[in-house]
Scaffold this motif. Structure first.
Motif, mmCIF file in Angstrom:
data_model
loop_
_atom_site.group_PDB
_atom_site.id
_atom_site.type_symbol
_atom_site.label_atom_id
_atom_site.label_comp_id
_atom_site.label_asym_id
_atom_site.label_seq_id
_atom_site.Cartn_x
_atom_site.Cartn_y
_atom_site.Cartn_z
ATOM 1 N N UNK A 44 0.709 -1.505 0.346
ATOM 2 C CA UNK A 44 -0.351 -0.401 0.143
ATOM 3 C C UNK A 44 0.785 1.144 0.007
ATOM 4 N N UNK A 45 2.000 1.234 0.728
ATOM 5 C CA UNK A 45 2.498 2.182 0.717
ATOM 6 C C UNK A 45 3.587 3.234 -0.712
ATOM 7 N N UNK A 46 4.109 1.821 -0.837
ATOM 8 C CA UNK A 46 4.339 1.587 -2.576
ATOM 9 C C UNK A 46 3.029 2.344 -3.867
ATOM 10 N N UNK A 47 2.409 2.246 -3.352
ATOM 11 C CA UNK A 47 1.467 2.492 -3.890
ATOM 12 C C UNK A 47 1.037 4.030 -4.083
ATOM 13 N N UNK A 48 1.270 3.999 -2.668
ATOM 14 C CA UNK A 48 0.532 5.867 -2.439
ATOM 15 C C UNK A 48 1.758 6.409 -2.912
#
Length: 351
Positions: A289-293
């Protein structure tokens, strides 16, 4: 209002206890000499009892919530059921119910406060934040310090509520836990929402790291999209990330950089940019999720002519780095990721 006036109002309300309950606790019902309801905010249920007649156990109008241990009188019922902040407003509402002369001329502000705030709304968030206290000397300060966060400057957006409501689900009784309340604001500083982190009153444990031992330890309310909790005033450089503790951990080594926790990966991807911003540090958590954000925010920033620089932790997030690796390792890990001109400008020197 003087104490004897408050006592007189509570007594008068007690004489009409059932009528008060039917008005302000309409989701309950009479059971013998008691009015039974879920809680003082008029949630349906059976854990709160309001005494309807004087008895050897106490006067009419006194109530107890068996689930939470809370207790009070009918002035408290009016305050909580309507979401009022000031006692003057509670007293005016009580006088209106009792058809008594008003203590003071009604102001437009008082009119606004007598309207219940919809649950989860921005107005409910504003009232919750207003009812909370500064964090100095409170459990919030203890909680943060136990997580290695000792520099707490420019944290007026954080407050403490000693008994913040928590309800696991619609079929469960309402509980109260101490909580860290964070103001979510827009770019102009207008409060649009609030974030609650319920805390363990007994302190730090390895399992919870100081958060309450409940299923959902954090919840947000209000208008969140594009907005954030804010530490410091952004200029041409700022950092944005997900969690409050993550960003405050980073501030231990970058104490003068403005930072904005957006509270989740999805909200981080949608955060709005101050007009003065030229370089944005994107503080990611070490998960998909952090990568996508990060990827979404880099694209948005670049499209507006803003340089986007990811900052990555060595472990799961920067608070884990701070707690497990120490502030020296955190400083060294951040230093090599900063733009060269920001090292001298923002990075705190080792003591």
């Amino acid at each position: 209002m003087a104490l004897h006036d408050a006592s007189d109002l509570a007594h008068r309300l007690g004489q009409q206890a059932e009528a008060v309950c039917r008005r302000y606790l309409s989701n309950g019902r009479r059971q013998g000499n008691y009015w039974q309801v879920g809680d003082v905010r008029n949630v349906a249920g059976r854990s709160m009892f309001v005494r309807l007649r004087d008895s050897p156990k106490g006067p009419a109008g006194k109530w107890t919530d068996a689930a939470t241990g809370e207790h009070g009188d009918l002035l408290d019922v009016i305050r909580e059921a309507l979401g009022l902040l000031d006692f003057a407003d509670v007293a005016e509402e009580a006088r209106s119910f009792l058809s008594l002369p008003r203590h003071d001329p009604e102001s437009s502000a008082q009119k606004r406060h007598t309207t219940p705030a919809p649950s989860g709304s921005a107005e409910a968030a504003r009232r919750l934040f207003a009812m909370s206290h500064p964090i100095a000397g409170t459990l919030v300060e203890t909680y943060l310090r136990n997580r290695g966060i000792t520099l707490l400057h420019e944290t007026a957006s954080l407050r403490f509520h000693p008994r913040c409501y928590y309800r696991p689900d619609e079929h469960s009784p309402t509980e109260t836990w101490p909580a860290m309340i964070a103001a979510v604001t827009d770019l102009s500083g207008q409060l649009t929402g609030a974030h609650r982190t319920w805390l363990d009153p007994h302190g730090l444990t390895e399992a919870t790291l100081g958060k309450a031992p409940i299923d959902t330890q954090r919840k947000a309310m209000g208008d969140l999209l594009g907005h954030a909790v804010r530490f410091g005033i952004p200029g041409d450089v700022m950092a944005a990330g997900e969690g409050i503790e993550t960003m405050l951990s980073l501030r231990q080594v970058l104490p003068d950089m403005a930072m904005a926790p957006a509270l989740s990966a999805a909200h981080l991807a949608a955060i709005l940019f101050p007009p003065t911003l030229r370089r944005l540090y994107i503080v990611r958590d070490n998960d998909p999720a952090g990568d996508g954000a990060r990827d979404s925010l880099v694209e948005r920033a670049n499209a507006e002519g803003i340089e986007a620089v990811p900052l990555s932790p060595a472990l799961g997030d920067f608070n884990e780095d701070l707690r497990r690796l120490g502030i020296g390792a955190l400083r060294a890990g951040v230093r090599i990721q900063l733009a060269p001109q920001d090292v001298a400008r923002f990075l705190a020197l080792a003591p």
